[in-house]
Design an enzyme around this catalytic site. Structure first.
Site, PDB file in Angstrom:
ATOM      1  N   VAL A  26      88.322  16.875  90.939  1.00 60.41           N
ATOM      2  CA  VAL A  26      87.100  17.636  91.468  1.00 60.41           C
ATOM      3  C   VAL A  26      87.568  17.482  93.169  1.00 60.41           C
ATOM      4  CG1 VAL A  26      84.747  18.010  92.036  1.00 60.41           C
ATOM      5  CG2 VAL A  26      85.484  17.879  89.826  1.00 60.41           C
ATOM      6  N   ASP A  45      90.250   7.698  99.467  1.00 59.30           N
ATOM      7  CA  ASP A  45      90.394   7.224  98.107  1.00 59.30           C
ATOM      8  C   ASP A  45      90.698   5.854  98.136  1.00 59.30           C
ATOM      9  OD1 ASP A  45      90.716   8.697  94.829  1.00 59.30           O
ATOM     10  OD2 ASP A  45      91.281   6.603  95.081  1.00 59.30           O
ATOM     11  N   LEU A 168      84.371  24.051  88.832  1.00 58.14           N
ATOM     12  CA  LEU A 168      85.698  24.546  88.579  1.00 58.14           C
ATOM     13  C   LEU A 168      86.105  23.961  87.023  1.00 58.14           C
ATOM     14  CD1 LEU A 168      87.339  21.824  89.349  1.00 58.14           C
ATOM     15  CD2 LEU A 168      86.910  22.494  91.610  1.00 58.14           C
ATOM     16  N   PHE A 264      83.790  31.798  75.951  1.00 59.30           N
ATOM     17  CA  PHE A 264      83.511  30.645  75.299  1.00 59.30           C
ATOM     18  C   PHE A 264      83.253  30.878  74.020  1.00 59.30           C
ATOM     19  CE2 PHE A 264      84.318  26.982  78.012  1.00 59.30           C
ATOM     20  CZ  PHE A 264      84.695  27.651  79.165  1.00 59.30           C
ATOM     21  N   GLY A 272      87.732  19.705  74.166  1.00 54.46           N
ATOM     22  CA  GLY A 272      88.093  18.404  74.626  1.00 54.46           C
ATOM     23  C   GLY A 272      87.864  18.397  76.132  1.00 54.46           C
ATOM     24  N   CYS A 275      85.243  16.618  80.544  1.00 52.05           N
ATOM     25  CA  CYS A 275      84.041  17.001  80.928  1.00 52.05           C
ATOM     26  C   CYS A 275      82.957  17.522  79.788  1.00 52.05           C
ATOM     27  CB  CYS A 275      84.099  18.486  81.869  1.00 52.05           C
ATOM     28  SG  CYS A 275      85.155  18.095  83.213  1.00 52.05           S
ATOM     29  N   LYS A 335      93.748  21.694  77.107  1.00 52.44           N
ATOM     30  CA  LYS A 335      93.984  23.243  77.121  1.00 52.44           C
ATOM     31  C   LYS A 335      94.891  23.625  78.010  1.00 52.44           C
ATOM     32  CE  LYS A 335      91.085  24.014  81.497  1.00 52.44           C
ATOM     33  NZ  LYS A 335      90.124  24.674  82.020  1.00 52.44           N
TER      34      LYS A 335
HETATM   35  C1  UGA Z   1      84.660  22.755  82.237  1.00 49.79           C
HETATM   36  C2  UGA Z   1      83.575  23.799  82.682  1.00 49.79           C
HETATM   37  O1  UGA Z   1      84.033  24.892  82.065  1.00 49.79           O
HETATM   38  C3  UGA Z   1      83.556  23.854  84.237  1.00 49.79           C
HETATM   39  O2  UGA Z   1      82.762  24.984  84.532  1.00 49.79           O
HETATM   40  C4  UGA Z   1      82.982  22.199  84.632  1.00 49.79           C
HETATM   41  O3  UGA Z   1      83.224  22.527  86.251  1.00 49.79           O
HETATM   42  C5  UGA Z   1      83.975  21.500  84.176  1.00 49.79           C
HETATM   43  O4  UGA Z   1      84.241  21.629  82.722  1.00 49.79           O
HETATM   44  C6  UGA Z   1      83.452  20.285  84.694  1.00 49.79           C
HETATM   45  O5  UGA Z   1      82.369  19.775  84.377  1.00 49.79           O
HETATM   46  O6  UGA Z   1      84.179  19.656  85.666  1.00 49.79           O
HETATM   47  P1  UGA Z   1      87.211  22.285  81.920  1.00 49.79           P
HETATM   48  O7  UGA Z   1      86.833  21.051  81.106  1.00 49.79           O
HETATM   49  O8  UGA Z   1      88.134  22.256  82.906  1.00 49.79           O
HETATM   50  O9  UGA Z   1      85.886  23.161  82.408  1.00 49.79           O
HETATM   51  O10 UGA Z   1      87.671  23.289  80.624  1.00 49.79           O
HETATM   52  P2  UGA Z   1      87.193  24.476  79.985  1.00 49.79           P
HETATM   53  O11 UGA Z   1      88.083  25.589  80.404  1.00 49.79           O
HETATM   54  O12 UGA Z   1      85.645  24.752  79.992  1.00 49.79           O
HETATM   55  O13 UGA Z   1      87.385  24.176  78.530  1.00 49.79           O
HETATM   56  C7  UGA Z   1      86.840  22.950  77.800  1.00 49.79           C
HETATM   57  C8  UGA Z   1      87.360  22.729  76.525  1.00 49.79           C
HETATM   58  O14 UGA Z   1      86.804  23.843  75.620  1.00 49.79           O
HETATM   59  C9  UGA Z   1      88.966  22.866  76.362  1.00 49.79           C
HETATM   60  O15 UGA Z   1      89.348  21.895  75.340  1.00 49.79           O
HETATM   61  C10 UGA Z   1      89.007  24.466  75.671  1.00 49.79           C
HETATM   62  O16 UGA Z   1      90.294  24.543  74.833  1.00 49.79           O
HETATM   63  C11 UGA Z   1      87.587  24.473  75.106  1.00 49.79           C
HETATM   64  N1  UGA Z   1      87.230  26.030  74.639  1.00 49.79           N
HETATM   65  C12 UGA Z   1      86.763  26.584  75.764  1.00 49.79           C
HETATM   66  C13 UGA Z   1      87.051  26.337  73.300  1.00 49.79           C
HETATM   67  O17 UGA Z   1      87.507  25.646  72.308  1.00 49.79           O
HETATM   68  N2  UGA Z   1      86.766  27.612  73.023  1.00 49.79           N
HETATM   69  C14 UGA Z   1      86.424  28.454  74.039  1.00 49.79           C
HETATM   70  O18 UGA Z   1      85.677  29.554  73.977  1.00 49.79           O
HETATM   71  C15 UGA Z   1      86.502  27.907  75.480  1.00 49.79           C
END
Ligand code: UGA
Length: 455
Positions: A26, A45, A168, A264, A272, A275, A335
């Protein structure tokens, strides 16, 4: 790959001096993006090696477009790196705290880094500063930061604390930062509100102004809600598998309702990353500490754990016995477009298969460095085809684009058994079947419904 936004010179905004403490996912994106908007940014940092590398243009992690953005900021003298908190405080009006808030064994967020930074800021404060909490933190952290700074101030100075959660996503972080759906700022004073509105003005995004506690809750509630959507569709996928329905069609049909939305609702081998699992746990914990038993979120967590396990069991059942069989894995990162393997479903699935005696060989376009330590005993292959070579099963765990365009005739010729278990539903089941594969997706019960038998 995320398209790198071109720098726009027509921003009509007051340029500011900003410091960002913590050059993690971040923090570094925040600093690089603010610099690109024209602000003067000091990235601080206390990891001297990380800062030395950043000064040489070496990124601490993979994020599309970040290297170019950092390089541009440094070249144009708007982005500076330091290990000195004194410098970071001296050269800024606004100080962002973006340090890690890892998970304690109890599940709650460990706020020791935030506390340390607040105390260090207090020590060096020499006049008004706005201190902004950007890390994901439990509600009331902002109040504690304000209290801590006040307690440790050396001389009496006026300061403000605000909360500005970041939304993000890894892999699309720069676009998410530059084109956010909303910017949330939780403030306690008009001065803090004005400064943050001015800072974010160039983005042209809706700005939601709240009190600090509400801003902190918006972040936790948003991440938990998104996790809930994923666990919901994964639970529906379980039912689909038992009745011969297709979760992809169900999600498409549900998603067209604007009250639900398609985003989603991708069923798969579980969520995973650093976050969702951590924030979910922290939100359950803080709710408990506040006297509320958030049962719904506990179910979200449990469904996710079960989803990973059931994916591994699906592979096992398809092969009858996995002991001494070879499983090729496509994708290790949590991801696509990231090298991050923290809490990646691939870890749990692979460990389960290894415990059952399988040999695992895997390929990921970016995550091999992390995999070396996280997944001992897994052979890391140079290509997807190498992961398929001699395999009894090819399991997809991350939906990298390059896996969507493989030469399946070649894959089939390389494998010992033509079995594909698709944990991200990226393939067209009919197409793979017509090429002679046995295909199992997630929640795609009708196709390959005979997964309890050998054919
Ligand atoms: C997530 C949030 O989407 C961001 O808005 C937030 O800022 C961030 O956490 C954080 O708190 O810093 P991120 O962890 O980068 O972002 O990834 P995502 O794209 O949200 O995916 C998270 C997980 O959910 C991945 O393992 C992905 O494969 C899984 N996922 C996502 C699914 O299994 N199905 C979906 O439909 C969407």
């Amino acid at each position: 790959m995320a398209e790198l936004p071109k720098r726009s010179d027509d921003f009509r905004s007051v340029l500011m001096d900003v410091s960002v403490v913590g050059a993690g996912h971040v923090g570094l994106v925040t600093g690089a993006c603010f610099a690109d908007l024209g602000h003067s940014v000091v990235m601080m940092d206390n990891d001297a090696r990380r800062i030395a590398k950043l000064k040489r243009g070496i990124m601490p992690y993979y994020e599309p477009g970040l290297e170019e953005l950092v390089e541009r900021g440094v070249r144009e003298h708007r982005l500076h790196f330091t290990t000195s908190m004194k410098d970071a405080v001296a050269k800024s009006t606004i100080i962002f705290i973006a340090v890690g808030t890892p998970q304690k064994a109890s599940g709650e967020a460990d706020l020791a880094y935030v506390d340390t930074v607040a105390r260090a800021i207090a020590e060096h404060l020499d006049g008004y500063r706005l201190i902004v909490e950007k890390s994901t933190v439990p509600v009331q952290t902002g109040q504690w930061v304000a209290h801590t700074i006040k307690t440790y101030l050396k001389r009496k100075h006026v300061f403000d604390v605000a909360s500005n959660p970041e939304f993000l996503r890894e892999g699309t972080a720069i676009q998410d930062f530059m084109k956010p759906d909303r910017v949330v700022i939780g403030v306690q004073s008009v001065r803090a509100k004005r400064l943050l509105i001015e800072l974010y003005k160039p983005l042209g995004a809706p700005i939601v102004v709240t009190d600090m506690n509400s801003a902190e809750l918006i972040k936790h509630a948003s991440n938990s809600f998104l996790s809930m959507k994923i666990s919901f569709i994964n639970a529906v996928a379980q039912v689909c598998e038992r009745c011969g329905a297709d979760v992809e069609q169900v999600a498409a049909g549900m998603g067209l309702d604007p009250r639900i939305g398609r985003a989603f609702l991708n069923a798969g081998a579980g969520f995973g990353g650093f976050c969702f699992p951590k924030d979910l746990e922290a939100f359950i914990k803080i709710s408990e500490q506040l006297g509320y038993n958030f049962e719904l979120l506990k179910a979200v967590r449990n469904i996710n754990e079960e989803q990973k396990r059931s994916f591994a069991i699906k592979i096992q059942q398809a092969l009858w016995v996995v002991k001494h069989k070879t499983i090729g894995v496509l994708g290790l990162a949590f991801k696509p477009n990231t090298d991050d393997m923290r809490y990646a479903p691939a870890i749990d699935v692979i460990k389960y298969l290894q415990e059952e005696g399988a040999t695992v060989q895997a390929f990921d376009p970016q995550a091999h460095h992390e995999a070396t330590t996280l997944l001992p005993g897994v052979s890391l292959c140079r290509t997807a085809y190498d992961a398929a070579r001699g395999a009894d099963c090819l399991a997809v765990l991350t939906e990298w684009n390059e896996f969507k365009e493989l030469d399946f005739r070649r894959i089939k010729a390389l494998m010992r058994q033509p079995l594909i278990v698709d944990g991200r539903n990226i393939y067209d089941p009919q197409r793979l079947k017509s090429l002679g594969f046995r295909y199992l997706g997630v929640g795609r019960g009708r196709v390959g419904s005979g997964h309890r038998g050998p054919v």
